[in-house]
Design a protein around this motif. Sequence first.
Motif, PDB file in Angstrom:
ATOM      1  N   LYS A 136    -128.857  41.079  60.944  1.00 20.67           N
ATOM      2  CA  LYS A 136    -128.156  39.972  61.608  1.00 20.67           C
ATOM      3  C   LYS A 136    -127.699  40.357  63.013  1.00 20.67           C
ATOM      4  O   LYS A 136    -127.752  39.528  63.915  1.00 20.67           O
ATOM      5  CB  LYS A 136    -126.984  39.483  60.758  1.00 20.67           C
ATOM      6  N   ILE A 137    -127.268  41.588  63.199  1.00 19.74           N
ATOM      7  CA  ILE A 137    -126.904  42.021  64.557  1.00 19.74           C
ATOM      8  C   ILE A 137    -128.113  41.868  65.471  1.00 19.74           C
ATOM      9  O   ILE A 137    -127.998  41.329  66.584  1.00 19.74           O
ATOM     10  CB  ILE A 137    -126.384  43.480  64.564  1.00 19.74           C
ATOM     11  N   ASN A 138    -129.276  42.313  65.013  1.00 18.02           N
ATOM     12  CA  ASN A 138    -130.489  42.207  65.825  1.00 18.02           C
ATOM     13  C   ASN A 138    -130.901  40.765  66.075  1.00 18.02           C
ATOM     14  O   ASN A 138    -131.346  40.416  67.177  1.00 18.02           O
ATOM     15  CB  ASN A 138    -131.624  43.002  65.189  1.00 18.02           C
ATOM     16  N   ILE A 139    -130.748  39.906  65.077  1.00 18.36           N
ATOM     17  CA  ILE A 139    -131.061  38.480  65.263  1.00 18.36           C
ATOM     18  C   ILE A 139    -130.143  37.886  66.320  1.00 18.36           C
ATOM     19  O   ILE A 139    -130.602  37.182  67.232  1.00 18.36           O
ATOM     20  CB  ILE A 139    -130.954  37.718  63.928  1.00 18.36           C
ATOM     21  N   PHE A 140    -128.847  38.148  66.203  1.00 19.19           N
ATOM     22  CA  PHE A 140    -127.904  37.621  67.195  1.00 19.19           C
ATOM     23  C   PHE A 140    -128.204  38.167  68.592  1.00 19.19           C
ATOM     24  O   PHE A 140    -128.168  37.422  69.571  1.00 19.19           O
ATOM     25  CB  PHE A 140    -126.451  37.922  66.804  1.00 19.19           C
ATOM     26  N   LYS A 141    -128.498  39.461  68.684  1.00 14.98           N
ATOM     27  CA  LYS A 141    -128.840  40.032  69.992  1.00 14.98           C
ATOM     28  C   LYS A 141    -130.042  39.329  70.599  1.00 14.98           C
ATOM     29  O   LYS A 141    -130.037  38.994  71.788  1.00 14.98           O
ATOM     30  CB  LYS A 141    -129.106  41.543  69.865  1.00 14.98           C
ATOM     31  N   ILE A 151    -123.784  15.624  67.930  1.00 16.23           N
ATOM     32  CA  ILE A 151    -123.132  16.826  68.475  1.00 16.23           C
ATOM     33  C   ILE A 151    -122.808  16.622  69.952  1.00 16.23           C
ATOM     34  O   ILE A 151    -121.704  16.926  70.408  1.00 16.23           O
ATOM     35  CB  ILE A 151    -124.016  18.073  68.279  1.00 16.23           C
ATOM     36  N   VAL A 152    -123.757  16.112  70.705  1.00 19.81           N
ATOM     37  CA  VAL A 152    -123.541  15.878  72.140  1.00 19.81           C
ATOM     38  C   VAL A 152    -122.362  14.929  72.335  1.00 19.81           C
ATOM     39  O   VAL A 152    -121.500  15.170  73.195  1.00 19.81           O
ATOM     40  CB  VAL A 152    -124.821  15.331  72.810  1.00 19.81           C
ATOM     41  N   GLU A 153    -122.273  13.896  71.526  1.00 19.27           N
ATOM     42  CA  GLU A 153    -121.166  12.932  71.632  1.00 19.27           C
ATOM     43  C   GLU A 153    -119.838  13.587  71.258  1.00 19.27           C
ATOM     44  O   GLU A 153    -118.819  13.389  71.919  1.00 19.27           O
ATOM     45  CB  GLU A 153    -121.433  11.718  70.741  1.00 19.27           C
ATOM     46  N   LEU A 154    -119.827  14.379  70.196  1.00 17.56           N
ATOM     47  CA  LEU A 154    -118.599  15.038  69.751  1.00 17.56           C
ATOM     48  C   LEU A 154    -118.064  16.003  70.817  1.00 17.56           C
ATOM     49  O   LEU A 154    -116.863  16.104  71.021  1.00 17.56           O
ATOM     50  CB  LEU A 154    -118.844  15.784  68.444  1.00 17.56           C
ATOM     51  N   PHE A 155    -118.966  16.696  71.499  1.00 21.23           N
ATOM     52  CA  PHE A 155    -118.573  17.679  72.518  1.00 21.23           C
ATOM     53  C   PHE A 155    -118.711  17.088  73.928  1.00 21.23           C
ATOM     54  O   PHE A 155    -119.032  17.797  74.866  1.00 21.23           O
ATOM     55  CB  PHE A 155    -119.404  18.956  72.350  1.00 21.23           C
ATOM     56  N   LYS A 156    -118.440  15.808  74.070  1.00 22.49           N
ATOM     57  CA  LYS A 156    -118.651  15.105  75.338  1.00 22.49           C
ATOM     58  C   LYS A 156    -117.739  15.578  76.463  1.00 22.49           C
ATOM     59  O   LYS A 156    -118.036  15.346  77.627  1.00 22.49           O
ATOM     60  CB  LYS A 156    -118.520  13.595  75.147  1.00 22.49           C
ATOM     61  N   ASP A 157    -116.632  16.254  76.142  1.00 23.28           N
ATOM     62  CA  ASP A 157    -115.774  16.798  77.202  1.00 23.28           C
ATOM     63  C   ASP A 157    -116.447  17.962  77.917  1.00 23.28           C
ATOM     64  O   ASP A 157    -116.079  18.305  79.038  1.00 23.28           O
ATOM     65  CB  ASP A 157    -114.428  17.243  76.635  1.00 23.28           C
ATOM     66  N   PHE A 158    -117.406  18.577  77.269  1.00 22.53           N
ATOM     67  CA  PHE A 158    -118.192  19.651  77.856  1.00 22.53           C
ATOM     68  C   PHE A 158    -119.392  19.067  78.593  1.00 22.53           C
ATOM     69  O   PHE A 158    -119.801  17.942  78.348  1.00 22.53           O
ATOM     70  CB  PHE A 158    -118.757  20.568  76.755  1.00 22.53           C
ATOM     71  N   LYS A 159    -120.001  19.897  79.419  1.00 23.43           N
ATOM     72  CA  LYS A 159    -121.288  19.566  80.034  1.00 23.43           C
ATOM     73  C   LYS A 159    -122.367  20.289  79.235  1.00 23.43           C
ATOM     74  O   LYS A 159    -122.310  21.516  79.066  1.00 23.43           O
ATOM     75  CB  LYS A 159    -121.303  20.042  81.491  1.00 23.43           C
ATOM     76  N   LEU A 160    -123.343  19.552  78.714  1.00 23.96           N
ATOM     77  CA  LEU A 160    -124.465  20.165  78.004  1.00 23.96           C
ATOM     78  C   LEU A 160    -125.393  20.788  79.039  1.00 23.96           C
ATOM     79  O   LEU A 160    -125.898  20.100  79.913  1.00 23.96           O
ATOM     80  CB  LEU A 160    -125.215  19.115  77.182  1.00 23.96           C
ATOM     81  N   VAL A 161    -125.598  22.111  78.952  1.00 20.95           N
ATOM     82  CA  VAL A 161    -126.449  22.787  79.935  1.00 20.95           C
ATOM     83  C   VAL A 161    -127.785  23.247  79.354  1.00 20.95           C
ATOM     84  O   VAL A 161    -128.704  23.562  80.096  1.00 20.95           O
ATOM     85  CB  VAL A 161    -125.720  23.964  80.624  1.00 20.95           C
ATOM     86  N   LYS A 162    -127.888  23.280  78.026  1.00 22.71           N
ATOM     87  CA  LYS A 162    -129.160  23.661  77.395  1.00 22.71           C
ATOM     88  C   LYS A 162    -129.102  23.276  75.925  1.00 22.71           C
ATOM     89  O   LYS A 162    -128.058  23.387  75.292  1.00 22.71           O
ATOM     90  CB  LYS A 162    -129.385  25.166  77.508  1.00 22.71           C
ATOM     91  N   ASP A 163    -130.233  22.834  75.402  1.00 23.72           N
ATOM     92  CA  ASP A 163    -130.344  22.654  73.965  1.00 23.72           C
ATOM     93  C   ASP A 163    -131.809  22.738  73.565  1.00 23.72           C
ATOM     94  O   ASP A 163    -132.691  22.546  74.390  1.00 23.72           O
ATOM     95  CB  ASP A 163    -129.710  21.341  73.495  1.00 23.72           C
ATOM     96  N   GLY A 164    -132.027  23.076  72.308  1.00 21.97           N
ATOM     97  CA  GLY A 164    -133.385  23.151  71.807  1.00 21.97           C
ATOM     98  C   GLY A 164    -133.456  23.882  70.485  1.00 21.97           C
ATOM     99  O   GLY A 164    -132.482  24.495  70.043  1.00 21.97           O
ATOM    100  N   PRO A 165    -134.614  23.822  69.829  1.00 22.96           N
ATOM    101  CA  PRO A 165    -134.789  24.499  68.548  1.00 22.96           C
ATOM    102  C   PRO A 165    -134.751  26.020  68.697  1.00 22.96           C
ATOM    103  O   PRO A 165    -135.107  26.551  69.747  1.00 22.96           O
ATOM    104  CB  PRO A 165    -136.160  24.038  68.066  1.00 22.96           C
ATOM    105  N   ILE A 166    -134.291  26.676  67.647  1.00 25.79           N
ATOM    106  CA  ILE A 166    -134.286  28.144  67.599  1.00 25.79           C
ATOM    107  C   ILE A 166    -134.829  28.586  66.247  1.00 25.79           C
ATOM    108  O   ILE A 166    -134.814  27.834  65.275  1.00 25.79           O
ATOM    109  CB  ILE A 166    -132.873  28.747  67.809  1.00 25.79           C
ATOM    110  N   ASN A 167    -135.262  29.835  66.200  1.00 26.87           N
ATOM    111  CA  ASN A 167    -135.663  30.460  64.950  1.00 26.87           C
ATOM    112  C   ASN A 167    -134.700  31.611  64.715  1.00 26.87           C
ATOM    113  O   ASN A 167    -134.782  32.634  65.384  1.00 26.87           O
ATOM    114  CB  ASN A 167    -137.106  30.964  65.027  1.00 26.87           C
ATOM    115  N   SER A 168    -133.787  31.414  63.775  1.00 27.38           N
ATOM    116  CA  SER A 168    -132.761  32.428  63.543  1.00 27.38           C
ATOM    117  C   SER A 168    -132.975  33.220  62.261  1.00 27.38           C
ATOM    118  O   SER A 168    -132.065  33.895  61.792  1.00 27.38           O
ATOM    119  CB  SER A 168    -131.376  31.774  63.539  1.00 27.38           C
ATOM    120  N   GLY A 169    -134.158  33.121  61.702  1.00 23.58           N
ATOM    121  CA  GLY A 169    -134.478  33.939  60.533  1.00 23.58           C
ATOM    122  C   GLY A 169    -133.541  33.709  59.367  1.00 23.58           C
ATOM    123  O   GLY A 169    -133.291  32.572  58.975  1.00 23.58           O
TER     124      GLY A 169
END
Length: 193
Positions: A38-43, A163-181
């Motif tokens: 998990k450390i390696n996945i997070f890294k 999620i974007v609506e819930l966190f609307k006070d923030f600016k979304l700078v990136k989003d997309g699919p990930i593979n987290s094993g």
Amino acid sequence: MKKTHSYEKYEDYVEHQLKKTSDKSKQEKWLGVEWKKKINIFKDLFTNIDKFINGKKKAICLGSRTGQEVVALRKLGVEDSIGIDLHEFKPYTIIGDIHKLDFPDNTFDLAFSNIFDHSLYPEKFAAETYRILQKGGIFILHVQLGIDQDAYTEVIIENKNSIVELFKDFKLVKDGPINSGIIAMNYEFVFEK
């Protein structure tokens, strides 16, 4: 978002969530065979978005269990990193509640979470995350879109727009699919305060 449980009182929710993090067999797995994986996945996941992490000084990981994401951030240069969870796992995770963070406003310049689906009150989670981040701070959120992972899932995220609506006070700078094993998250959001 679709709620999966209801509770008579907040303490019942906390007790339910603690069943997972207090489970000795799960702890043994997290601290044993899964620790380095998990450390390696997070890294790897954090390295993919290093432009948002580089130069950050103080990070919090919300719902960090045993703290592999904390270790990964420290290895990537964010040495003043700590995790919070309902169950303490020293030295990386202290007791804390994602719905009422025990830190002053503007404390951190980086926050990370992959346990949003365990939030009973998503609005409080979003507000608290925003409150503790400094202006220009980054919030990295890993979620499972459309998945009811286990008995501890409190909200199923049916689409990314919720999620974007819930966190609307923030600016979304990136989003997309990930593979987290083995971590099982399939989508990443990066927000800026």
